[in-house]
Design an enzyme around this catalytic site. Structure first.
Site, PDB file in Angstrom:
ATOM      1  N   CYS A  96      71.774 -12.495  -5.351  1.00  0.00           N
ATOM      2  CA  CYS A  96      71.237 -13.592  -6.149  1.00  0.00           C
ATOM      3  C   CYS A  96      70.149 -13.129  -7.136  1.00  0.00           C
ATOM      4  O   CYS A  96      70.472 -12.469  -8.111  1.00  0.00           O
ATOM      5  CB  CYS A  96      70.758 -14.697  -5.212  1.00  0.00           C
ATOM      6  SG  CYS A  96      70.647 -16.304  -5.995  1.00  0.00           S
ATOM      7  N   HIS A 195      74.409 -15.965   0.038  1.00  0.00           N
ATOM      8  CA  HIS A 195      73.406 -15.885   1.101  1.00  0.00           C
ATOM      9  C   HIS A 195      74.100 -16.258   2.405  1.00  0.00           C
ATOM     10  O   HIS A 195      75.282 -16.583   2.428  1.00  0.00           O
ATOM     11  CB  HIS A 195      72.292 -16.907   0.869  1.00  0.00           C
ATOM     12  CG  HIS A 195      71.598 -16.765  -0.442  1.00  0.00           C
ATOM     13  ND1 HIS A 195      70.670 -15.788  -0.702  1.00  0.00           N
ATOM     14  CD2 HIS A 195      71.677 -17.503  -1.574  1.00  0.00           C
ATOM     15  CE1 HIS A 195      70.204 -15.942  -1.933  1.00  0.00           C
ATOM     16  NE2 HIS A 195      70.801 -16.966  -2.489  1.00  0.00           N
TER      17      HIS A 195
HETATM   18  N1  GLN Z   1      65.996 -18.125  -9.194  1.00  0.00           N
HETATM   19  C1  GLN Z   1      67.367 -17.759  -9.354  1.00  0.00           C
HETATM   20  C2  GLN Z   1      68.275 -18.916  -9.727  1.00  0.00           C
HETATM   21  O1  GLN Z   1      67.962 -20.047  -9.446  1.00  0.00           O
HETATM   22  C3  GLN Z   1      67.854 -17.055  -8.093  1.00  0.00           C
HETATM   23  C4  GLN Z   1      67.837 -17.922  -6.879  1.00  0.00           C
HETATM   24  C5  GLN Z   1      68.038 -17.160  -5.593  1.00  0.00           C
HETATM   25  O2  GLN Z   1      67.844 -15.940  -5.537  1.00  0.00           O
HETATM   26  N2  GLN Z   1      68.384 -17.859  -4.547  1.00  0.00           N
HETATM   27  O3  GLN Z   1      69.312 -18.673 -10.292  1.00  0.00           O
END
Ligand code: GLN
Length: 225
Positions: A96, A195
């Protein structure tokens, strides 16, 4: 001699959303089953410049926009060592926010542009109207993967020859709502929005554990030569 398998966890204290550190725990467990002890080093804001070539595996977890902004500023001092590591085909997993930062840039919710490491030809754009959240399922070389995604960033490849997706979407969004693919593969590096943690999917976890062992053996051979 087997030695200790060395894992660098990039910004462990800042980049660990939705149980991403579980990926490292699962790998440590699988490596132990295969007869290897592991050492996990946190490479973060206050730690000295690190040499990626001293490691057998790099892990970079997810993070919220604020943490990503903080990390991105510090990260650039490691760009050369991480680029060399990736180009050498050594194993790395980025989830992510970590996956986004391997690319050229990330346009955040604030409308600011975070400069990424620029190692992989991809970029990410934040879209406020539709957060991509929920359970995901996608088909990979290692079978069907089930996970969870939660991001507003939409990632696009800028070179479809160099980068390949990790999987094809069955349920959920993955990289963005248009392409129908999840994550990225380049040499030994995997990027993913998954995740849950991702490596609860045991086939994929086992494949990465095997890659780590091969890399470890190659590294030991050079150290001893
Ligand atoms: N902040 C990033 C987004 O919203 C990544 C989010 C995350 O790593 N869960 O795309």
């Amino acid at each position: 001699m087997t030695g200790v398998i060395k894992i660098a966890y990039l910004y462990e204290d800042l980049m660990n959303t939705y149980g991403d550190s579980g990926d490292v725990k699962i790998l440590s467990y699988l490596l132990k089953q295969r007869g290897y002890e592991t050492q996990v080093d946190d490479v973060s804001i206050d730690t000295p410049k690190f040499n990626a070539q001293d490691y057998d595996f790099l892990f970079f977890g997810g993070g919220q926009d604020f943490e990503q902004t903080v990390v991105a500023k510090d990260l650039l001092r490691h760009s050369q060592t991480i680029a060399d590591y990736i180009e050498a085909g050594k194993p790395m997993l980025a989830i992510c926010g970590g996956y986004q930062l391997l690319g050229d840039y990330y346009e955040t919710s604030e409308g600011t542009t975070i400069k990424g490491l620029g190692i992989l030809p991809l970029h990410t754009v934040f879209k406020a109207d539709a957060r991509m959240i929920g359970d995901t399922e996608f088909e990979t070389e290692w079978g069907t993967v089930k996970a969870f995604e939660n991001h507003s960033g939409r990632t696009y490849f800028d070179d479809n020859v160099k980068l390949k997706p990790l999987g094809k979407m069955i349920t959920g969004y993955g990289n963005n709502p248009e392409d129908g693919v999840e994550g990225m593969r380049y040499k030994g590096t995997i990027g993913s929005y998954a995740h849950g943690p991702l490596l609860k999917n045991v086939n994929l976890a086992a494949a990465i554990a095997d890659q780590i062992i091969s890399n470890h053996q190659a590294r030991l051979a050079t150290v001893q030569a």
